[in-house]
Design a protein around this motif. Structure first.
Motif, PDB file in Angstrom:
ATOM      1  N   VAL A   1       0.845  -1.187   0.000  1.00  0.00           N
ATOM      2  CA  VAL A   1       0.000   0.000   0.000  1.00  0.00           C
ATOM      3  C   VAL A   1       0.884   1.242   0.000  1.00  0.00           C
ATOM      4  O   VAL A   1       1.939   1.268   0.643  1.00  0.00           O
ATOM      5  N   LEU A   2       0.445   2.276  -0.718  1.00  0.00           N
ATOM      6  CA  LEU A   2       1.150   3.549  -0.790  1.00  0.00           C
ATOM      7  C   LEU A   2       0.693   4.458   0.343  1.00  0.00           C
ATOM      8  O   LEU A   2      -0.494   4.544   0.647  1.00  0.00           O
ATOM      9  N   VAL A   3       1.665   5.167   0.959  1.00  0.00           N
ATOM     10  CA  VAL A   3       1.354   6.097   2.048  1.00  0.00           C
ATOM     11  C   VAL A   3       2.116   7.399   1.822  1.00  0.00           C
ATOM     12  O   VAL A   3       3.329   7.381   1.600  1.00  0.00           O
ATOM     13  N   TYR A   4       1.394   8.523   1.858  1.00  0.00           N
ATOM     14  CA  TYR A   4       2.020   9.843   1.899  1.00  0.00           C
ATOM     15  C   TYR A   4       1.999  10.317   3.348  1.00  0.00           C
ATOM     16  O   TYR A   4       0.946  10.279   3.994  1.00  0.00           O
ATOM     17  N   SER A   5       3.128  10.774   3.861  1.00  0.00           N
ATOM     18  CA  SER A   5       3.164  11.242   5.238  1.00  0.00           C
ATOM     19  C   SER A   5       4.351  12.164   5.445  1.00  0.00           C
ATOM     20  O   SER A   5       5.432  11.950   4.886  1.00  0.00           O
ATOM     21  N   ASP A   6       4.152  13.203   6.270  1.00  0.00           N
ATOM     22  CA  ASP A   6       5.254  14.102   6.635  1.00  0.00           C
ATOM     23  C   ASP A   6       6.075  13.543   7.783  1.00  0.00           C
ATOM     24  O   ASP A   6       7.162  14.041   8.074  1.00  0.00           O
ATOM     25  N   GLU A   7       5.552  12.517   8.453  1.00  0.00           N
ATOM     26  CA  GLU A   7       6.293  11.905   9.545  1.00  0.00           C
ATOM     27  C   GLU A   7       7.471  11.104   8.992  1.00  0.00           C
ATOM     28  O   GLU A   7       7.388  10.504   7.926  1.00  0.00           O
ATOM     29  N   GLN A   8       8.570  11.096   9.735  1.00  0.00           N
ATOM     30  CA  GLN A   8       9.773  10.388   9.307  1.00  0.00           C
ATOM     31  C   GLN A   8       9.714   8.930   9.760  1.00  0.00           C
ATOM     32  O   GLN A   8       9.907   8.621  10.937  1.00  0.00           O
ATOM     33  N   PHE A   9       9.413   8.045   8.828  1.00  0.00           N
ATOM     34  CA  PHE A   9       9.437   6.614   9.115  1.00  0.00           C
ATOM     35  C   PHE A   9      10.775   6.026   8.669  1.00  0.00           C
ATOM     36  O   PHE A   9      11.453   6.568   7.786  1.00  0.00           O
ATOM     37  N   LEU A  10      11.134   4.895   9.268  1.00  0.00           N
ATOM     38  CA  LEU A  10      12.346   4.174   8.896  1.00  0.00           C
ATOM     39  C   LEU A  10      11.981   2.864   8.227  1.00  0.00           C
ATOM     40  O   LEU A  10      10.866   2.344   8.407  1.00  0.00           O
ATOM     41  N   LEU A  11      12.901   2.333   7.464  1.00  0.00           N
ATOM     42  CA  LEU A  11      12.685   1.028   6.845  1.00  0.00           C
ATOM     43  C   LEU A  11      12.428  -0.021   7.918  1.00  0.00           C
ATOM     44  O   LEU A  11      13.115  -0.067   8.940  1.00  0.00           O
ATOM     45  N   HIS A  12      11.446  -0.857   7.684  1.00  0.00           N
ATOM     46  CA  HIS A  12      11.032  -1.946   8.560  1.00  0.00           C
ATOM     47  C   HIS A  12      10.402  -1.455   9.855  1.00  0.00           C
ATOM     48  O   HIS A  12      10.299  -2.214  10.825  1.00  0.00           O
ATOM     49  N   ASP A  13       9.952  -0.186   9.882  1.00  0.00           N
ATOM     50  CA  ASP A  13       9.105   0.250  10.983  1.00  0.00           C
ATOM     51  C   ASP A  13       7.774  -0.480  10.901  1.00  0.00           C
ATOM     52  O   ASP A  13       7.234  -0.700   9.815  1.00  0.00           O
ATOM     53  N   HIS A  14       7.244  -0.833  12.066  1.00  0.00           N
ATOM     54  CA  HIS A  14       5.942  -1.491  12.136  1.00  0.00           C
ATOM     55  C   HIS A  14       4.879  -0.404  12.311  1.00  0.00           C
ATOM     56  O   HIS A  14       5.005   0.467  13.168  1.00  0.00           O
ATOM     57  N   VAL A  15       3.841  -0.415  11.465  1.00  0.00           N
ATOM     58  CA  VAL A  15       2.829   0.638  11.503  1.00  0.00           C
ATOM     59  C   VAL A  15       1.435   0.037  11.565  1.00  0.00           C
ATOM     60  O   VAL A  15       1.200  -1.098  11.130  1.00  0.00           O
ATOM     61  N   LEU A  16       0.518   0.808  12.119  1.00  0.00           N
ATOM     62  CA  LEU A  16      -0.896   0.473  12.128  1.00  0.00           C
ATOM     63  C   LEU A  16      -1.644   1.532  11.340  1.00  0.00           C
ATOM     64  O   LEU A  16      -1.237   2.702  11.313  1.00  0.00           O
ATOM     65  N   PHE A  17      -2.727   1.147  10.682  1.00  0.00           N
ATOM     66  CA  PHE A  17      -3.525   2.146   9.989  1.00  0.00           C
ATOM     67  C   PHE A  17      -5.007   1.826  10.121  1.00  0.00           C
ATOM     68  O   PHE A  17      -5.414   0.709  10.413  1.00  0.00           O
ATOM     69  N   LYS A  18      -5.791   2.903   9.935  1.00  0.00           N
ATOM     70  CA  LYS A  18      -7.246   2.811  10.052  1.00  0.00           C
ATOM     71  C   LYS A  18      -7.850   3.435   8.798  1.00  0.00           C
ATOM     72  O   LYS A  18      -7.152   3.735   7.837  1.00  0.00           O
ATOM     73  N   GLY A  19      -9.133   3.650   8.806  1.00  0.00           N
ATOM     74  CA  GLY A  19      -9.755   4.294   7.649  1.00  0.00           C
ATOM     75  C   GLY A  19      -9.944   3.326   6.494  1.00  0.00           C
ATOM     76  O   GLY A  19     -10.105   2.124   6.679  1.00  0.00           O
ATOM     77  N   GLN A  20      -9.869   3.873   5.286  1.00  0.00           N
ATOM     78  CA  GLN A  20     -10.163   3.081   4.095  1.00  0.00           C
ATOM     79  C   GLN A  20      -9.052   3.214   3.052  1.00  0.00           C
ATOM     80  O   GLN A  20      -8.341   4.220   3.017  1.00  0.00           O
ATOM     81  N   TYR A  21      -8.934   2.184   2.237  1.00  0.00           N
ATOM     82  CA  TYR A  21      -8.055   2.279   1.072  1.00  0.00           C
ATOM     83  C   TYR A  21      -8.668   3.251   0.065  1.00  0.00           C
ATOM     84  O   TYR A  21      -9.881   3.248  -0.156  1.00  0.00           O
ATOM     85  N   GLN A  22      -7.812   4.046  -0.560  1.00  0.00           N
ATOM     86  CA  GLN A  22      -8.255   4.927  -1.628  1.00  0.00           C
ATOM     87  C   GLN A  22      -7.474   4.605  -2.896  1.00  0.00           C
ATOM     88  O   GLN A  22      -6.291   4.252  -2.827  1.00  0.00           O
ATOM     89  N   PRO A  23      -8.110   4.708  -4.062  1.00  0.00           N
ATOM     90  CA  PRO A  23      -7.363   4.460  -5.301  1.00  0.00           C
ATOM     91  C   PRO A  23      -6.251   5.492  -5.473  1.00  0.00           C
ATOM     92  O   PRO A  23      -6.404   6.655  -5.092  1.00  0.00           O
ATOM     93  N   ILE A  24      -5.140   5.073  -6.043  1.00  0.00           N
ATOM     94  CA  ILE A  24      -4.010   5.975  -6.278  1.00  0.00           C
ATOM     95  C   ILE A  24      -4.370   6.943  -7.394  1.00  0.00           C
ATOM     96  O   ILE A  24      -4.858   6.539  -8.451  1.00  0.00           O
ATOM     97  N   GLU A  25      -4.123   8.224  -7.144  1.00  0.00           N
ATOM     98  CA  GLU A  25      -4.406   9.246  -8.141  1.00  0.00           C
ATOM     99  C   GLU A  25      -3.106   9.916  -8.557  1.00  0.00           C
ATOM    100  O   GLU A  25      -2.253  10.227  -7.724  1.00  0.00           O
ATOM    101  N   SER A  26      -2.948  10.126  -9.849  1.00  0.00           N
ATOM    102  CA  SER A  26      -1.801  10.879 -10.360  1.00  0.00           C
ATOM    103  C   SER A  26      -2.183  11.443 -11.718  1.00  0.00           C
ATOM    104  O   SER A  26      -3.180  11.026 -12.316  1.00  0.00           O
TER     105      SER A  26
END
Length: 564
Positions: free
Chosen positions: A28-53
């Motif tokens: 899944v694609l995520v846009y975020s201003d937070e600084q994540f590191l490789l292999h960080d474990h994350v949780l998410f809520k809400g809904q999937y949205q189609p990728i727009e470009s």
């Protein structure tokens, strides 16, 4: 929109503006201003949205790139959070690098994380290539102590370890597979074909990778080469790939590539010490030995006829090795740089620059162009790519409608990178070769102080309205009631303060164009404007829907070109 089937995942890729999260069932694609590191474990809520470009003629089709990696959905930045997890080797390495000065440099060298930071002004090879060079360096270092069969095993083992650590299995698998296949008693061309076949069977999307294409081209040349001048073999392969992919190649960079390769290997080894002791020796050495000041860029995407000639001349060189064929290749590069000399069309192109405005006018058989506005500073790469695509070095006229950042934000950068002969900021008519450009200004400041421009190409009159309001539209139209405007770029990105019914009821209008960014915060074009346009039943094209909008005039024919 769909509910996520998995509510947690692992960060497997980071870039300057997005992250890729691997869940149990998909990436899944995520846009975020937070600084994540490789292999960080994350949780998410809400809904999937189609990728727009937005399709961009002069840039990467991001949505298509994601689809090729089987990534179909994105998660809102507000719907993701980091949770504590047991760190992996890669996570520990990234965590250590994140605490270092010049973090972006070390992320690029060791983790292949692309950065747009200004501190990276020289040539850094991708982390995969540096690691391969490091493995081959170790092989040459211990070659006298061990026989080839012994070290082949350890080289393949190292590639397998790289697959597990760096989450880039296809590239390292292909190299390891190729090393193993070399020991199988097969014909050379069978060996050449077997490695990519096995790799693509396991990793089908790798066929779209530039690394796969380059590696295969070099392997093919290694099979058919008749001479040992390997530098020119690399030149033959790399130049068309770079020009067709990025529209720019630095010839000095190619000439100095053997030096770059050695230096990057040294930076890589010293950087390991930096990571342990939190020093910056590798970065300082990289900055000290920066060859970027010698840059000599050739730009322009190869037209098909030049690419065809390049292949013919390259094959002739590979057949007999005569240096005159290399000179012919350089002549083709000069022709490519000046490809607009061979262009018989007049082109008006509304560039997609996000929430901003910039357009390009190309005159037949001339290499100097005209621009109207420059877009915002964040969109400079899009503007630069458009100019490089055509091999443009000189902007003959640059018209700035007004000083808003979304119209003039790239002016200083363009002045640094390109030659600009005339900058037009006042309402003085001028000629772009034989084309008369008429300028008008009704206020001294603000959006209503925008320059209004109109010109006629092939019996079609174009009207560019800047950011003016309906009041200025009325005033201009009343003064020019005798002019039949055919193609109108509507004002202020489709704001509700512009594009009045008086404008839309003009009987000669055949097409409306708008420049706005996908999902922009102003919600341009305004709903009221769209409703007014629909009421008048006028054709309407917006850059956020179609990307770059190109109108081409050739003799008595005028047509629109949109990228599918």
């Amino acid at each position: 929109m769909l509910d996520p089937l998995a509510k947690e995942g692992l960060i497997i890729k980071t870039a300057s503006s997005f992250y890729i999260v691997r869940t149990l069932n998909q990436d899944v694609l995520v846009y975020s201003d937070e600084q994540f590191l490789l292999h960080d474990h994350v949780l998410f809520k809400g809904q999937y949205q189609p990728i727009e470009s937005v399709n961009n003629t002069y840039g990467l089709n991001f949505k298509k790139m994601m689809m090729r990696q089987h990534i179909h959905f994105q998660i809102k930045p507000t719907d993701i959070e980091r949770v504590e997890s047991k760190p992996t080797i890669l996570n520990r390495v990234h965590q250590s690098i994140s605490q270092m000065p010049h973090r972006s440099y070390y992320e690029h060298v060791y983790l292949n994380i692309q950065s747009e930071h200004e501190e990276l002004k020289g040539e850094i090879l991708s982390s995969q290539i540096i690691i391969v060079l490091f493995i081959r360096f170790l092989r040459s270092l211990f070659n006298k102590r061990f026989d080839d069969t012994y070290f082949d095993f350890y080289e393949v083992l190292l590639y397998m370890v790289m697959m597990l650590i760096f989450n880039d299995p296809a590239f390292y698998f292909m190299l390891g597979c190729r090393r193993l296949i070399q020991k199988i008693p097969l014909e050379s061309f069978d060996k050449l074909a077997l490695s990519p076949c096995v790799t693509l069977f396991l990793f089908p999307s790798f066929q779209f990778s530039l690394r796969f294409i380059i590696v295969m081209m070099f392997q093919l040349l290694g099979m058919i080469q008749m001479h040992q001048k390997r530098f020119w073999h690399g030149f033959i392969v790399i130049v068309p790939i770079l020009l067709n992919s990025f529209y720019k190649v630095d010839l000095f960079e190619l000439i100095l590539f053997p030096i770059h390769r050695i230096l990057n290997l040294i930076y890589f080894i010293i950087g390991l010490i930096d990571i342990v002791f939190k020093t910056s020796l590798s970065f300082n050495g990289f900055q000290l030995m920066n060859f970027n000041i010698l840059a000599f860029n050739i730009t322009g995407k190869f037209p098909l006829w030049i690419l065809f000639l390049w292949i013919i001349v390259s094959l002739a060189y590979l057949r007999n090795g005569k240096f005159r064929y290399i000179l012919m290749l350089f002549c083709l590069l000069i022709m490519n740089q000046n490809q607009l000399y061979f262009n018989p069309r007049f082109i008006y192109e509304q560039l997609y620059v996000g929430q901003g405005d910039s357009s390009l006018l190309i005159y037949p058989h001339q290499t100097k162009v005209m621009m109207v506005d420059t877009g915002s500073s964040y969109s400079y790469k899009r503007v630069e790519s458009a100019l490089n695509y055509y091999g443009i070095n000189t902007i003959k006229h640059l018209m700035i409608s007004h000083d808003d950042e979304d119209h003039s934000g790239n002016l200083k950068q363009l002045e640094q990178d390109f030659k600009i002969e005339h900058i037009m900021t006042t309402a003085d008519d001028f000629q772009f070769y034989d084309l008369n450009i008429h300028l008008y200004q009704y206020d001294e400041e603000g959006n209503d102080g925008s320059l209004i421009a109109y010109f006629t190409i092939n019996e079609y009159t174009y009207l560019l309205l800047g950011d003016v309001s309906s009041r200025i539209e009325h005033e201009f139209l009343n003064e020019h009631s005798d002019i039949q405007f055919d193609i109108v770029k509507i004002a202020h990105h489709g704001s509700k303060t512009s594009t009045s019914s008086q404008l839309l009821s003009h009987p000669s209008i055949k097409l409306l164009i708008n420049s706005s960014g996908l999902n922009n915060r102003y919600q341009h074009p305004a709903r009221e404007v769209v409703q007014r346009i629909m009421k008048h039943d006028l054709p309407f094209l917006d850059t956020q829907d179609y990307g770059n909008i190109k109108i081409i005039s050739l003799y008595n024919l005028t047509y629109i070109s949109l990228k599918p």
